[in-house]
Design an enzyme around this catalytic site. Sequence first.
Site, PDB file in Angstrom:
ATOM      1  N   GLY A  32      27.883  23.114  48.188  1.00  0.00           N
ATOM      2  CA  GLY A  32      27.377  22.130  47.220  1.00  0.00           C
ATOM      3  C   GLY A  32      27.206  22.767  45.850  1.00  0.00           C
ATOM      4  O   GLY A  32      27.658  22.231  44.823  1.00  0.00           O
ATOM      5  N   HIS A  33      26.555  23.930  45.817  1.00  0.00           N
ATOM      6  CA  HIS A  33      26.391  24.650  44.551  1.00  0.00           C
ATOM      7  C   HIS A  33      27.754  25.077  43.986  1.00  0.00           C
ATOM      8  O   HIS A  33      28.021  24.940  42.788  1.00  0.00           O
ATOM      9  CB  HIS A  33      25.577  25.929  44.751  1.00  0.00           C
ATOM     10  CG  HIS A  33      24.195  25.740  45.295  1.00  0.00           C
ATOM     11  ND1 HIS A  33      23.830  26.157  46.562  1.00  0.00           N
ATOM     12  CD2 HIS A  33      23.077  25.205  44.752  1.00  0.00           C
ATOM     13  CE1 HIS A  33      22.550  25.885  46.762  1.00  0.00           C
ATOM     14  NE2 HIS A  33      22.064  25.301  45.684  1.00  0.00           N
ATOM     15  N   GLN A 144      24.149  14.999  43.067  1.00  0.00           N
ATOM     16  CA  GLN A 144      23.627  13.690  43.481  1.00  0.00           C
ATOM     17  C   GLN A 144      22.729  13.830  44.714  1.00  0.00           C
ATOM     18  O   GLN A 144      21.877  12.983  44.962  1.00  0.00           O
ATOM     19  CB  GLN A 144      24.804  12.750  43.767  1.00  0.00           C
ATOM     20  CG  GLN A 144      24.435  11.376  44.294  1.00  0.00           C
ATOM     21  CD  GLN A 144      23.636  10.546  43.301  1.00  0.00           C
ATOM     22  OE1 GLN A 144      23.632  10.831  42.106  1.00  0.00           O
ATOM     23  NE2 GLN A 144      22.949   9.541  43.807  1.00  0.00           N
TER      24      GLN A 144
HETATM   25  P1  AMP Z   1      18.932  23.861  44.552  1.00  0.00           P
HETATM   26  O1  AMP Z   1      19.394  25.279  44.668  1.00  0.00           O
HETATM   27  O2  AMP Z   1      18.629  23.216  45.862  1.00  0.00           O
HETATM   28  O3  AMP Z   1      17.851  23.676  43.517  1.00  0.00           O
HETATM   29  O4  AMP Z   1      20.171  23.028  44.006  1.00  0.00           O
HETATM   30  C1  AMP Z   1      20.800  23.372  42.795  1.00  0.00           C
HETATM   31  C2  AMP Z   1      21.743  22.272  42.387  1.00  0.00           C
HETATM   32  O5  AMP Z   1      22.723  22.073  43.403  1.00  0.00           O
HETATM   33  C3  AMP Z   1      21.024  20.933  42.200  1.00  0.00           C
HETATM   34  O6  AMP Z   1      21.575  20.251  41.088  1.00  0.00           O
HETATM   35  C4  AMP Z   1      21.331  20.219  43.489  1.00  0.00           C
HETATM   36  O7  AMP Z   1      21.299  18.811  43.372  1.00  0.00           O
HETATM   37  C5  AMP Z   1      22.738  20.717  43.771  1.00  0.00           C
HETATM   38  N1  AMP Z   1      23.044  20.560  45.192  1.00  0.00           N
HETATM   39  C6  AMP Z   1      22.297  20.980  46.238  1.00  0.00           C
HETATM   40  N2  AMP Z   1      22.864  20.603  47.406  1.00  0.00           N
HETATM   41  C7  AMP Z   1      23.987  19.916  47.087  1.00  0.00           C
HETATM   42  C8  AMP Z   1      25.005  19.249  47.840  1.00  0.00           C
HETATM   43  N3  AMP Z   1      24.990  19.221  49.166  1.00  0.00           N
HETATM   44  N4  AMP Z   1      25.998  18.642  47.163  1.00  0.00           N
HETATM   45  C9  AMP Z   1      26.033  18.644  45.801  1.00  0.00           C
HETATM   46  N5  AMP Z   1      25.111  19.268  45.030  1.00  0.00           N
HETATM   47  C10 AMP Z   1      24.098  19.881  45.663  1.00  0.00           C
END
Ligand code: AMP
Length: 280
Positions: A32-33, A144
């Site tokens: 995702g990241h 999203q």
């Molecule tokens: P985090 O490390 O959880 O703070 O996430 C960092 C960024 O990655 C944020 O903008 C999240 O929305 C995005 N993100 C996390 N998981 C996913 C995913 N499965 N698909 C798309 N973007 C993601």
Amino acid sequence: MQVLETITQVRAARSAFPTLGLVPTMGFLHEGHLSLVRRAKAECGAVAVSIFVNPTQFGPTEDLARYPRDLARDLALLEGAGGDLVFTPSAAEIYPKGFASRIEVEGVTAPLEGAARPGHFAGVATVVAKLFNIVQPTRAYFGQKDAQQAVVISRMAADLDMPVQVVVADTVREADGLALSSRNVYLGPAERAAAPTLFRALSRARALFEGGERDAETLRASVREVIAHEPRFEVDYVSVASPDTLEELGRVGEAALVSLAARLGRTRLIDNVLVGRPRA
Ligand code: AMP
């Protein structure tokens, strides 16, 4: 790829890039990241990634201390994804002694995650505003997956005339539908097997919407009904709301954000689908 720990180093390195994308993260990176990183690189020519487990967005009973971390692995993944700058500040670099400011976005922070996690979005908005000021990206990329966060950041950037374009990208999922999340490592085998129920429930609501159903309460009930088949879940909320204001709907007009939060053992999972609009 340069790995930088101080604001001064980032400011010095920033000037080498006429356009730069920023992907703020809390590390323990997954596809995702990395999809955000690759998109930012493709669209901006260069990408900065921040890795910072921001203490101010965690509540006192939340998982700050046990949040998963693996910087060496993250750096290897970012090298492979074309990362240019990686900012890995300490908490003291971001919140030095005497730090006293906070950004409160009103309205869109009140329901859903904002209601369940008091103070969470003030922590998010403040750290993202700081990252925008430190990195000065041309565009910043968010997932999203954290739908309300994307709305809050977009609202903040617009309200405060921040010179950055906020881009929101599709949720990346496992083959069985589970949205990728750093927190998925908390799930035991039986929990992991149950977890895709959430996306099945959201997909059921989407199918009903696509079949013509416009009563929001019927859509909420359909989500709850699918989740109820899996007794391990404790549902926090199921919402059918305006994708822009996040206000709960009675009847769905053109589009809705169908979102939920549920506990699976000790792990709290969130997920959502947008119906009536591209991007899931
Ligand atoms: P985090 O490390 O959880 O703070 O996430 C960092 C960024 O990655 C944020 O903008 C999240 O929305 C995005 N993100 C996390 N998981 C996913 C995913 N499965 N698909 C798309 N973007 C993601």
